[in-house]
Motif scaffolding. Sequence first.
Motif, PDB file in Angstrom:
ATOM      1  N   PRO A  64     -26.587   5.166   6.215  1.00  0.00           N
ATOM      2  CA  PRO A  64     -25.871   3.926   5.908  1.00  0.00           C
ATOM      3  C   PRO A  64     -24.547   4.135   5.170  1.00  0.00           C
ATOM      4  CG  PRO A  64     -28.198   3.589   5.569  1.00  0.00           C
ATOM      5  CD  PRO A  64     -28.012   5.069   5.859  1.00  0.00           C
ATOM      6  N   ASP A  65     -24.493   5.085   4.243  1.00  0.00           N
ATOM      7  CA  ASP A  65     -23.225   5.299   3.537  1.00  0.00           C
ATOM      8  C   ASP A  65     -22.167   5.860   4.478  1.00  0.00           C
ATOM      9  OD1 ASP A  65     -24.781   7.720   3.521  1.00  0.00           O
ATOM     10  OD2 ASP A  65     -23.463   8.530   1.977  1.00  0.00           O
ATOM     11  N   GLU A  66     -22.571   6.645   5.458  1.00  0.00           N
ATOM     12  CA  GLU A  66     -21.609   7.169   6.430  1.00  0.00           C
ATOM     13  C   GLU A  66     -21.121   6.067   7.363  1.00  0.00           C
ATOM     14  OE1 GLU A  66     -23.003  11.766   6.948  1.00  0.00           O
ATOM     15  OE2 GLU A  66     -24.380  10.223   7.708  1.00  0.00           O
ATOM     16  N   GLU A  67     -22.000   5.141   7.714  1.00  0.00           N
ATOM     17  CA  GLU A  67     -21.565   3.984   8.500  1.00  0.00           C
ATOM     18  C   GLU A  67     -20.506   3.204   7.734  1.00  0.00           C
ATOM     19  OE1 GLU A  67     -25.705   3.055  10.919  1.00  0.00           O
ATOM     20  OE2 GLU A  67     -25.334   2.041   9.012  1.00  0.00           O
ATOM     21  N   GLU A  68     -20.694   3.086   6.421  1.00  0.00           N
ATOM     22  CA  GLU A  68     -19.690   2.395   5.602  1.00  0.00           C
ATOM     23  C   GLU A  68     -18.376   3.165   5.565  1.00  0.00           C
ATOM     24  OE1 GLU A  68     -21.130   1.215   1.772  1.00  0.00           O
ATOM     25  OE2 GLU A  68     -22.515  -0.237   2.647  1.00  0.00           O
ATOM     26  N   HIS A  69     -18.434   4.482   5.570  1.00  0.00           N
ATOM     27  CA  HIS A  69     -17.204   5.294   5.611  1.00  0.00           C
ATOM     28  C   HIS A  69     -16.447   5.030   6.914  1.00  0.00           C
ATOM     29  CE1 HIS A  69     -18.689   7.182   2.097  1.00  0.00           C
ATOM     30  NE2 HIS A  69     -19.335   8.184   2.655  1.00  0.00           N
ATOM     31  N   VAL A  70     -17.178   4.993   8.023  1.00  0.00           N
ATOM     32  CA  VAL A  70     -16.555   4.720   9.320  1.00  0.00           C
ATOM     33  C   VAL A  70     -15.935   3.319   9.314  1.00  0.00           C
ATOM     34  CG1 VAL A  70     -17.007   4.347  11.780  1.00  0.00           C
ATOM     35  CG2 VAL A  70     -17.989   6.338  10.608  1.00  0.00           C
ATOM     36  N   ALA A  71     -16.685   2.337   8.827  1.00  0.00           N
ATOM     37  CA  ALA A  71     -16.164   0.967   8.767  1.00  0.00           C
ATOM     38  C   ALA A  71     -14.931   0.890   7.872  1.00  0.00           C
ATOM     39  CB  ALA A  71     -17.250   0.004   8.268  1.00  0.00           C
ATOM     40  N   ALA A  72     -14.932   1.626   6.763  1.00  0.00           N
ATOM     41  CA  ALA A  72     -13.769   1.625   5.862  1.00  0.00           C
ATOM     42  C   ALA A  72     -12.540   2.196   6.556  1.00  0.00           C
ATOM     43  CB  ALA A  72     -14.077   2.421   4.597  1.00  0.00           C
ATOM     44  N   TYR A  73     -12.733   3.273   7.300  1.00  0.00           N
ATOM     45  CA  TYR A  73     -11.593   3.851   8.021  1.00  0.00           C
ATOM     46  C   TYR A  73     -11.066   2.861   9.061  1.00  0.00           C
ATOM     47  CZ  TYR A  73      -8.803   6.376  11.326  1.00  0.00           C
ATOM     48  OH  TYR A  73      -7.782   6.739  12.165  1.00  0.00           O
ATOM     49  N   LEU A  74     -11.980   2.307   9.859  1.00  0.00           N
ATOM     50  CA  LEU A  74     -11.544   1.369  10.901  1.00  0.00           C
ATOM     51  C   LEU A  74     -10.861   0.154  10.296  1.00  0.00           C
ATOM     52  CD1 LEU A  74     -14.618   1.571  13.279  1.00  0.00           C
ATOM     53  CD2 LEU A  74     -12.370   2.640  13.593  1.00  0.00           C
ATOM     54  N   ASN A  75     -11.381  -0.318   9.175  1.00  0.00           N
ATOM     55  CA  ASN A  75     -10.756  -1.449   8.504  1.00  0.00           C
ATOM     56  C   ASN A  75      -9.360  -1.089   8.015  1.00  0.00           C
ATOM     57  OD1 ASN A  75     -10.829  -4.181   7.468  1.00  0.00           O
ATOM     58  ND2 ASN A  75     -10.835  -3.208   5.457  1.00  0.00           N
ATOM     59  N   ALA A  76      -9.227   0.056   7.385  1.00  0.00           N
ATOM     60  CA  ALA A  76      -7.916   0.476   6.864  1.00  0.00           C
ATOM     61  C   ALA A  76      -6.922   0.696   7.994  1.00  0.00           C
ATOM     62  CB  ALA A  76      -8.072   1.746   6.033  1.00  0.00           C
ATOM     63  N   ARG A  77      -7.382   1.238   9.108  1.00  0.00           N
ATOM     64  CA  ARG A  77      -6.481   1.618  10.204  1.00  0.00           C
ATOM     65  C   ARG A  77      -6.140   0.452  11.131  1.00  0.00           C
ATOM     66  NH1 ARG A  77      -3.078   2.703  13.295  1.00  0.00           N
ATOM     67  NH2 ARG A  77      -2.877   4.502  14.652  1.00  0.00           N
ATOM     68  N   TYR A  78      -7.137  -0.399  11.415  1.00  0.00           N
ATOM     69  CA  TYR A  78      -6.938  -1.403  12.463  1.00  0.00           C
ATOM     70  C   TYR A  78      -7.132  -2.858  12.038  1.00  0.00           C
ATOM     71  CZ  TYR A  78      -7.258   2.657  15.503  1.00  0.00           C
ATOM     72  OH  TYR A  78      -7.046   3.865  16.084  1.00  0.00           O
ATOM     73  N   TYR A  79      -8.038  -3.135  11.133  1.00  0.00           N
ATOM     74  CA  TYR A  79      -8.432  -4.525  10.893  1.00  0.00           C
ATOM     75  C   TYR A  79      -7.770  -5.179   9.693  1.00  0.00           C
ATOM     76  CZ  TYR A  79     -11.906  -3.765  14.495  1.00  0.00           C
ATOM     77  OH  TYR A  79     -12.519  -3.493  15.683  1.00  0.00           O
TER      78      TYR A  79
END
Length: 93
Positions: A74-89
């Motif tokens: 779950p913490d790694e899923e949050e890392h992925v979501a954080a990157y996608l949010n910072a980069r695209y969303y």
Amino acid sequence: ARASGVFGMAGGQAIDLAHVGKPMVDKDCVACHERKFGADARAYTRIDRKVRTPEQLLAQVQLCNVELKAGYFPDEEEHVAAYLNARYYGFKP
């Protein structure tokens, strides 16, 4: 709760997690998105994109984790979501 997890963090904390998430996106997400959409960023930037809230973003990352059998915690899923949010969303906490 919307303020929990990645999206409830201060800006610097989320950026740090985004940095951790980028290699995971590069390793697992890019190839899948190229197969599905022709280019990795198109899924994130298309007008009719499915993800419109931080909660939907994390849910989509969780779904992809299962479909790809990536085995992220779950913490790694949050890392992925954080990157996608910072980069695209750019969702705000």
